[in-house]
Write an enzyme that holds these catalytic residues in place. Structure first.
Site, PDB file in Angstrom:
ATOM      1  N   GLY A  38     -30.525  -0.905  16.077  1.00 17.96           N
ATOM      2  CA  GLY A  38     -29.945   0.100  16.961  1.00 17.96           C
ATOM      3  C   GLY A  38     -30.659   1.423  16.770  1.00 17.96           C
ATOM      4  N   GLY A  40     -30.033   5.927  16.783  1.00 18.28           N
ATOM      5  CA  GLY A  40     -29.065   6.999  16.679  1.00 18.28           C
ATOM      6  C   GLY A  40     -29.710   8.338  16.839  1.00 18.28           C
ATOM      7  N   VAL A  45     -33.510   2.006  14.006  1.00 20.78           N
ATOM      8  CA  VAL A  45     -33.472   1.143  12.828  1.00 20.78           C
ATOM      9  C   VAL A  45     -33.832  -0.282  13.237  1.00 20.78           C
ATOM     10  CG1 VAL A  45     -32.085   0.317  10.895  1.00 20.78           C
ATOM     11  CG2 VAL A  45     -31.698   2.600  11.829  1.00 20.78           C
ATOM     12  N   ASP A 156     -23.244  14.574   4.469  1.00 16.09           N
ATOM     13  CA  ASP A 156     -22.775  14.092   5.771  1.00 16.09           C
ATOM     14  C   ASP A 156     -21.745  12.980   5.571  1.00 16.09           C
ATOM     15  OD1 ASP A 156     -22.576  14.005   8.527  1.00 16.09           O
ATOM     16  OD2 ASP A 156     -24.291  12.669   8.787  1.00 16.09           O
TER      17      ASP A 156
END
Length: 519
Positions: A38, A40, A45, A156
Site C-alpha cells: 500500500g 501512505g 510499501v 507519532d
C-alpha cells in the site's frame, strides 16, 4: 524459504498483497519486489525478498517520497535516525534492517510483521476489557522505554501505529525528519507542545501513550476528532474526556495528559502503576512465569488475538514476480483483518469531520426494483459506479482505497431477496455487478458527502429513495473507517476535477446503491 531452482523460491506472502503495477519498481536496492502492500503520506510499501539470503524472511520495503527530503541537512538527519532505530530491541518495535537515504528514491527495509492495527481492532470489536487494556498499557510503555533508552522518541504514537500480535503489542512507524504533514494528520494524538513546534520528546510520547490507552478503553480520542484547527484548542485547554475509562486507570491517565510536560509521569512510573493495578485487581494467584513483570502480565491477559496467516507463493527471481493468478489479488480467509506491516513513516489518518461545503453527486444511475439493475448512467468521466470491499484495503487508515469499476450483470439470476421483500445481503447484491476494469486506487476526502443505503455505517437500517439511492448522510471519514472492516459496498462515486499531490484521484461524493424493496 525453500529453494525450487536457482531462480525460483517459495515464500509466504501477506494475504492482501497487491500485484505490481507497470510503474512499480521490480527491484529496490538488493531486494526483489514481489507485490505492493500500500501507500501512505510518506511513501509506498512493497513486499520483497533478498535473492542472496536463504532464510524465509519476507521484508516490507518502503520507498520514501523525495518531496519530504529536500535538502542535505534533512538527509543527514534521516540517516542518523534510521541508524539509531536499527539498534532498537525488535521485540517491542519493528526496526529497519537496511536502508539507503541517498538512493533515488530513498528506501528502508523492515521485517514483515503480521498482526492487526489497534485502531482497526477497536473499531471492529469495541474497547478492550480491563485485563487486556492494562496489558496493552504496560506493553506500550515497555516499547517506548526501549526507544527512549536508545536516545529516541517515537514522535507519532497513535492507534494505527500499534500492531497487535499474538505475543503482545508492537510499536510501528516512528516520525521521520522532513515529514511536515504529520502534525496535521496526527493532530488528535500529539502533545500540546508538539503543536507549538517542539520536536519529539519522551514527555510528548507519554502524552501520546495516554491518548492511545484512552482510545483502547473507550473507542475514541480523549480530545475528540476533527480538523487540527478544531482539535488543537481542546488539547491546549487540557480537559480530556475520560468517560468510560476504568476507574483504576483514570488518575494515571489524567496525569499523562497534563498540558505541562513537566507534570507528566515517567515511563518507569507508568509501568509500575499498571503492574500494580493488575496485581491489585486480580484475586487469583498467578503461577510464576519467566520474564519481567510486563511479560508475566501479557502471558496472563493477552489472549485471543490471532495474526492473519500468510499464503504460499512461488517467486521468480528474474526481475519480475509471477503468479499463477495473474493480476488477481491474493486473498486470505480473514479478509476483514488487514495486515499492518511495520515501517517508518505513517500509514494512518485521524478521523476528521468538517462543516465545509460538500460536493454533490453527479447524475445517478436508476435502479429498478426488478432483480436485474438497470445500466447505470454516467455523465462524463468524473462519475463511476464502483465496488468497495471485495478486496481488503491495503492501508485502511490513510489509504489510498482500492475499488473496481462495475456494471450490472444483465443476465443475473433473480436474487432470493426479491422473493420475500427483504433487501439483499452484501454478497447477493455484489454478485449482481461485474467488474469492467482492474483494481484501482483513489483518495476519499474526509469531508466528502456520503449517502448510505444499508451497508455503510447503519447496520439494520435501510435508507433509500424510490430509485434505490442511499439517503442516510455520513462523512467521507465514516466511510473510510468502514472500509477497514465492513462488507462490500456498491456505490456511485464522484471524483474531484484535479488529482491530489500524490497523483491519485480524489473521491468527493459517494452514494451507496441498493435496489428498492419489493415489499
Amino acid at each position: 524459504m525453500s529453494r525450487r531452482s536457482q531462480r525460483t523460491i517459495s515464500v509466504l506472502v501477506p494475504p492482501n498483497l497487491i500485484p505490481l503495477a507497470p510503474e512499480d519498481p521490480r527491484t529496490i536496492g538488493p531486494y526483489t519486489v514481489i507485490g505492493r502492500i500500500g501507500s501512505g503520506r510518506t511513501g509506498t510499501v512493497y513486499a520483497a525478498v533478498n535473492p542472496a539470503v536463504t532464510s524465509d524472511a519476507v521484508l516490507a520495503v518502503k520507498t520514501l517520497h523525495p518531496s519530504h527530503l529536500t535538502d542535505e541537512a534533512t538527509l543527514v538527519e534521516l540517516e542518523g535516525r534510521l541508524r539509531a532505530l536499527a539498534e532498537v530491541d525488535g521485540r517491542c518495535y519493528v526496526p529497519p534492517v537496511a536502508f539507503d537515504a541517498r538512493a533515488t528514491p530513498p528506501w528502508l527495509a523492515m521485517p514483515y510483521t503480521s498482526g492487526v492495527p489497534l485502531a482497526q481492532y477497536v473499531r471492529k470489536r469495541g474497547p478492550l476489557g480491563e485485563g487486556r487494556l492494562v496489558a496493552l498499557a504496560a506493553g506500550l510503555a515497555e516499547g517506548l522505554s526501549a526507544l527512549h533508552g536508545a536516545g529516541l522518541a517515537h514522535g507519532d504514537l497513535k492507534p494505527s501505529n500499534i500492531l497487535l500480535g499474538s505475543s503482545g503489542p508492537r510499536l510501528l512507524d516512528c516520525a521521520l525528519p522532513g515529514d511536515a504533514t504529520m502534525l496535521r494528520s496526527s493532530a488528535a494524538w500529539l502533545a500540546p507542545e508538539r503543536h507549538l513546534g517542539d520536536p519529539p520528546s519522551p514527555a510528548a510520547d507519554v502524552f501520546g501513550w495516554g491518548c492511545v490507552v484512552v482510545f483502547a478503553a473507550t473507542g475514541r480520542s480523549p480530545f475528540g476528532m476533527g480538523l487540527p484547527e478544531e482539535v488543537v484548542p481542546r488539547i491546549a485547554e487540557g480537559a480530556p474526556d475520560l468517560a468510560g475509562v476504568p476507574a483504576v486507570l483514570e488518575p494515571l491517565l489524567r496525569r499523562t495528559l497534563e498540558e505541562d510536560p513537566r507534570r507528566r509521569p515517567s515511563l518507569r512510573e507508568i509501568m509500575g502503576a499498571t503492574i500494580a493495578v493488575w496485581e491489585a485487581s486480580t484475586a487469583a494467584l498467578h503461577p510464576e512465569v519467566p520474564g519481567t513483570a510486563v511479560t508475566q502480565l501479557l502471558t496472563h491477559e493477552w489472549q485471543g488475538i490471532l495474526e492473519p496467516a500468510g499464503l504460499p507463493r512461488v517467486v521468480h527471481l528474474d526481475g519480475a514476480a509471477r503468479s499463477g493468478r495473474g493480476r488477481g489479488l491474493l486473498l486470505g480467509g480473514a479478509a476483514a483483518l488487514v495486515l499492518a506491516l511495520a515501517g517508518v513513516g505513517t500509514w494512518a489518518v485521524v478521523s476528521a469531520t468538517s462543516d465545509a461545503p460538500q460536493a454533490a453527486p453527479s447524475a445517478r444511475p436508476s435502479l429498478p426494483s426488478s432483480p436485474t439493475p438497470a445500466e447505470p448512467v454516467s455523465e462524463g468521466p468524473d462519475t463511476a459506479v464502483v465496488r468497495f470491499g471485495a478486496v481488503p484495503q491495503p492501508s485502511p487508515f490513510e489509504g489510498p482505497w482500492v475499488y473496481t469499476e462495475v456494471e450490472p450483470v444483465e443476465d443475473a439470476a433473480p436474487s432470493p431477496s426479491t422473493d420475500d421483500g427483504r433487501p439483499p445481503t452484501p454478497q447477493e447484491w455484489s454478485a449482481r455487478w461485474r467488474d469492467v476494469d482492474e483494481v484501482a486506487e483513489a483518495r476519499i476526502a474526509p469531508d466528502a458527502e456520503v449517502r448510505c443505503a444499508r451497508f455503510c455505517m447503519i447496520p439494520g437500517q435501510v435508507s433509500v429513495d424510490d430509485e434505490g439511492h442511499g439517503t442516510y448522510p455520513v462523512t467521507g471519514q465514516d466511510l473510510i473507517d468502514y472500509l477497514g472492516w465492513g462488507d462490500v459496498v456498491i456505490a456511485e462515486v464522484t471524483f474531484a476535477d484535479e488529482e491530489g499531490e500524490d497523483g491519485l484521484p480524489e473521491i468527493v461524493a459517494v452514494t451507496e446503491l441498493l435496489p428498492p424493496s419489493s415489499g
